[in-house]
Scaffold this motif. Structure first.
Motif, short mmCIF file in Angstrom:
data_model
loop_
_atom_site.label_atom_id
_atom_site.label_comp_id
_atom_site.label_asym_id
_atom_site.label_seq_id
_atom_site.Cartn_x
_atom_site.Cartn_y
_atom_site.Cartn_z
N VAL A 10 0.87 -1.17 0.00
CA VAL A 10 0.00 0.00 0.00
C VAL A 10 0.91 1.22 0.00
O VAL A 10 1.85 1.28 0.80
CB VAL A 10 -0.90 0.01 1.26
N GLU A 11 0.63 2.19 -0.89
CA GLU A 11 1.47 3.39 -0.95
C GLU A 11 0.64 4.65 -0.96
O GLU A 11 -0.50 4.65 -1.45
CB GLU A 11 2.35 3.35 -2.20
N ALA A 12 1.21 5.71 -0.43
CA ALA A 12 0.59 7.04 -0.45
C ALA A 12 1.71 8.07 -0.48
O ALA A 12 2.79 7.84 0.07
CB ALA A 12 -0.28 7.24 0.78
N SER A 13 1.43 9.21 -1.11
CA SER A 13 2.44 10.25 -1.23
C SER A 13 1.76 11.60 -1.41
O SER A 13 0.73 11.69 -2.09
CB SER A 13 3.34 9.95 -2.44
N HIS A 112 6.36 10.16 1.59
CA HIS A 112 6.01 8.94 0.86
C HIS A 112 5.95 7.79 1.85
O HIS A 112 6.91 7.55 2.59
CB HIS A 112 7.04 8.64 -0.23
N TRP A 113 4.82 7.13 1.89
CA TRP A 113 4.63 5.97 2.76
C TRP A 113 4.44 4.74 1.91
O TRP A 113 3.73 4.76 0.90
CB TRP A 113 3.39 6.14 3.64
N SER A 114 5.04 3.65 2.32
CA SER A 114 4.87 2.36 1.67
C SER A 114 4.74 1.31 2.77
O SER A 114 5.62 1.20 3.63
CB SER A 114 6.08 2.06 0.78
N TRP A 115 3.66 0.56 2.74
CA TRP A 115 3.39 -0.45 3.76
C TRP A 115 3.29 -1.80 3.09
O TRP A 115 2.41 -2.02 2.26
CB TRP A 115 2.11 -0.10 4.50
N GLU A 116 4.20 -2.69 3.42
CA GLU A 116 4.12 -4.08 2.97
C GLU A 116 3.21 -4.80 3.96
O GLU A 116 3.64 -5.29 4.99
CB GLU A 116 5.51 -4.72 2.93
#
Length: 192
Positions: A10-13, A112-116
């Motif tokens: 899941v990503e958000a920026s 920038h967030w990235s959640w595995e």
């Protein structure tokens, strides 16, 4: 036999009009309590915030999830203020590793967030494909809300408010849980 863990990214920026230090302190530092006071943000509680002797942080956080809230522990392995963070998401049906970067960008900080996201059991593994877009939407809405809140007043007047998650999504998730339950029950009955 060990079951295979289901994982989705899941990503958000967004560019948040704060300095990297201000963005860091607000989003994952000692100013997080301010997020709890912002109704447009999904975070509703922060507890047990601590910075350990090695400089990494650990805290417990609650986020809105429809009419209820979900709790998890953020246990950081990388805490390089104000540039980069890595933390494990613990004590949650949807665990995994969460990465954050905070880079100067025109007029603010690109967050920038990235959640595995890793499902922690069979049921959450079945639900993850359905929940994945909801998690992505929630993360992006939080960053967009911060960009709007701290942006220039004229931008706030022009931007439409982020729409809250539709009640239909909650019904979809509940119906999916029931469907999975009944399918599993049916398959067990057939085996007898």
């Amino acid at each position: 036999m060990e079951e295979e863990r289901v994982m989705r990214v899941v990503e958000a920026s967004a560019v948040v009009p704060l300095s990297p230090e201000e963005a860091w302190d607000l989003l994952i530092g000692d100013q997080m309590q301010r997020l709890v006071e912002m109704p447009e943000i999904s975070m509703v509680a922060v507890e047990d915030f601590q910075v350990r002797p090695d400089g990494t942080a650990r805290y417990v956080v609650a986020n809105k999830a429809g009419p209820s809230k979900t709790w998890h522990t953020a246990d950081f392995t990388v805490y390089e203020r104000p540039h980069r963070s890595v933390n494990r998401v613990l004590d949650s049906p949807f665990g995994g590793t969460f990465y954050g970067t905070y880079e100067p960008a025109g007029g603010g900080t690109r967050v920038h967030w990235s959640w595995e996201v890793e499902a922690q059991n069979t049921l959450t593994g079945l639900l993850l494909p359905l929940v994945h877009p909801l998690l992505a939407r929630s993360m992006q809405q939080d960053l967009d809300a911060l960009a709007k809140r701290f942006g220039p007043q004229e931008d706030q007047e022009r931007r439409p408010a982020a729409s809250p998650a539709a009640p239909g999504i909650i019904v979809l998730v509940a119906a999916s849980v029931l469907l999975i339950y009944f399918l599993r029950r049916r398959s067990r009955t057939r085996r007898r």
